[in-house]
Design a protein around this motif. Structure first.
Motif, mmCIF file in Angstrom:
data_model
loop_
_atom_site.group_PDB
_atom_site.id
_atom_site.type_symbol
_atom_site.label_atom_id
_atom_site.label_comp_id
_atom_site.label_asym_id
_atom_site.label_seq_id
_atom_site.Cartn_x
_atom_site.Cartn_y
_atom_site.Cartn_z
ATOM 1 N N GLY A 175 0.803 -1.216 0.000
ATOM 2 C CA GLY A 175 0.000 0.000 0.000
ATOM 3 C C GLY A 175 0.835 1.264 0.000
ATOM 4 N N ARG A 176 1.972 1.236 0.649
ATOM 5 C CA ARG A 176 2.834 2.427 0.729
ATOM 6 C C ARG A 176 3.485 2.755 -0.611
ATOM 7 N NH1 ARG A 176 1.720 5.232 5.451
ATOM 8 N NH2 ARG A 176 1.672 3.792 7.241
ATOM 9 N N SER A 177 3.341 1.872 -1.602
ATOM 10 C CA SER A 177 4.004 2.099 -2.896
ATOM 11 C C SER A 177 3.202 2.998 -3.827
ATOM 12 C CB SER A 177 4.264 0.757 -3.593
ATOM 13 O OG SER A 177 3.040 0.143 -3.993
ATOM 14 N N PHE A 178 1.974 3.377 -3.440
ATOM 15 C CA PHE A 178 1.176 4.261 -4.290
ATOM 16 C C PHE A 178 0.391 5.240 -3.431
ATOM 17 C CE2 PHE A 178 -1.164 0.234 -3.803
ATOM 18 C CZ PHE A 178 -2.342 0.678 -3.220
ATOM 19 N N THR A 179 -0.170 6.244 -4.079
ATOM 20 C CA THR A 179 -0.857 7.332 -3.388
ATOM 21 C C THR A 179 -2.358 7.287 -3.636
ATOM 22 O OG1 THR A 179 -0.697 8.861 -5.253
ATOM 23 C CG2 THR A 179 1.192 8.761 -3.741
ATOM 24 N N ARG A 180 -3.050 8.176 -2.962
ATOM 25 C CA ARG A 180 -4.489 8.327 -3.161
ATOM 26 C C ARG A 180 -4.807 8.695 -4.611
ATOM 27 N NH1 ARG A 180 -8.208 9.895 1.022
ATOM 28 N NH2 ARG A 180 -10.281 10.349 0.173
ATOM 29 N N ASP A 181 -4.009 9.595 -5.175
ATOM 30 C CA ASP A 181 -4.215 9.975 -6.575
ATOM 31 C C ASP A 181 -4.014 8.795 -7.506
ATOM 32 O OD1 ASP A 181 -4.860 12.566 -5.951
ATOM 33 O OD2 ASP A 181 -2.859 13.367 -6.357
ATOM 34 N N ASP A 182 -3.058 7.929 -7.191
ATOM 35 C CA ASP A 182 -2.853 6.730 -8.009
ATOM 36 C C ASP A 182 -4.105 5.863 -8.017
ATOM 37 O OD1 ASP A 182 -0.225 7.341 -8.709
ATOM 38 O OD2 ASP A 182 0.579 6.402 -6.894
ATOM 39 N N LEU A 183 -4.766 5.750 -6.867
ATOM 40 C CA LEU A 183 -5.982 4.940 -6.775
ATOM 41 C C LEU A 183 -7.122 5.541 -7.592
ATOM 42 C CD1 LEU A 183 -6.117 3.869 -3.026
ATOM 43 C CD2 LEU A 183 -6.158 2.340 -5.009
ATOM 44 N N ILE A 184 -7.115 6.848 -7.732
ATOM 45 C CA ILE A 184 -8.145 7.501 -8.532
ATOM 46 C C ILE A 184 -7.918 7.249 -10.016
ATOM 47 C CG2 ILE A 184 -9.091 9.757 -9.216
ATOM 48 C CD1 ILE A 184 -8.522 10.722 -6.368
ATOM 49 N N ASN A 185 -6.660 7.194 -10.419
ATOM 50 C CA ASN A 185 -6.327 7.150 -11.847
ATOM 51 C C ASN A 185 -5.983 5.763 -12.367
ATOM 52 O OD1 ASN A 185 -6.505 10.057 -12.359
ATOM 53 N ND2 ASN A 185 -4.700 10.225 -11.036
#
Length: 276
Positions: A175-185
């Motif tokens: 989970g620490r390998s990506f951000t909230r924005d990554d989850l959106i896109n």
């Protein structure tokens, strides 16, 4: 244009029995459901004409008002168009669904299928937290209760309407390998694989449930409405459970189909198709 008369070939008695049941639903809605199923199943294809109102009235033994209300609902859903002088044409096509033909359910096929769903819908991340795993989730992920994991809640949209509500529980290091924005896109499965994780196995179960207050609000349905519930567990190449998800769908927005056929090894292979 051609006209499909499969319904009209039934006897009037058979048609009346189709609608005259103990359902609490209004008669026009039962007629709508029956016609909608004929359209979705392909009995009436894109560009074909439905029977004239008078024929529907006669063969279903209902009033003209009932027929018109059913047709109006189909038109509002975009399944038909109605024009003076041209009658009622079907405008639904399977090509308008998210997915096309079924894919063989190897891991690669399933991952591609999930990725396509992600690319053809939009998502709103409601929450993203790192929180101690409660016992039931810890059991799924094979970690000790209290272990810190990533917890994400999302609502996915298709054509600006809610498509699914999901809760995902992911091992913290991934989970620490990506951000909230990554989850959106990006689709979650793409982010997991981008982190260098090979998903070797997937366990999946589909059941039904009823909408609680939160699900009803997020999916724009009523409390107690029936929902499809999908539970999915990703397991990596080290046999480590890495992600557990629970996903809720409204039945009118999601369809999950499975077809079995014999492969080159003479074993039955599973083909899966996510629709809508």
């Amino acid at each position: 244009m051609t006209s499909n008369t499969s319904l009209l070939n039934k006897t009037p008695e058979g048609l009346l029995n189709t609608l005259d049941d103990k359902s609490p639903l209004p008669l026009y809605h039962r007629l709508y459901v029956l016609l909608r199923e004929q359209i979705i199943s392909g009995s009436y294809r894109n560009g074909e004409s439905l029977p004239p109102e008078n024929d529907l009235v006669q063969n279903f033994g209902v009033s003209r008002i009932t027929v018109r209300r059913a047709l109006n609902d189909l038109a509002a859903e975009g399944l038909i168009t109605r024009a003076r002088g041209r009658g009622t044409q079907v405008t639904y096509s399977e090509n308008t669904a998210i997915m096309g033909r079924p894919v063989i359910a190897s891991i690669d096929g399933l991952m591609a299928n999930l990725s396509i769903i992600g690319h053809n819908t939009s998502v709103e991340v409601k929450t993203l937290d790192y929180t101690p795993a409660i016992a039931p989730i810890a059991e799924q992920l094979n970690v000790e209760p209290g272990t810190i994991i990533q917890h994400v809640t999302r609502v996915r949209y298709l054509k600006n309407e809610p498509f699914s509500h999901s809760q995902s529980y992911l091992l913290e290091d991934i989970g620490r390998s990506f951000t909230r924005d990554d989850l959106i896109n990006h689709a979650l499965v793409d982010l997991i694989q981008k982190a260098g994780i090979t998903i070797e196995h997937v366990q999946q179960a589909i059941t039904c449930t009823l909408a609680d207050e939160q699900a009803a609000r997020l999916l724009k349905t009523s409390i107690g409405a029936p929902l499809l519930k999908l539970r999915r567990l990703f397991i990596d190449s080290d046999e480590r459970p890495i992600n557990y998800s629970e996903i809720l769908y409204t039945p009118d927005r999601f369809e999950y189909r499975m077809n079995w056929s014999r492969g080159t090894s003479n074993n039955l292979e599973l083909a899966q198709d996510f629709q809508r």
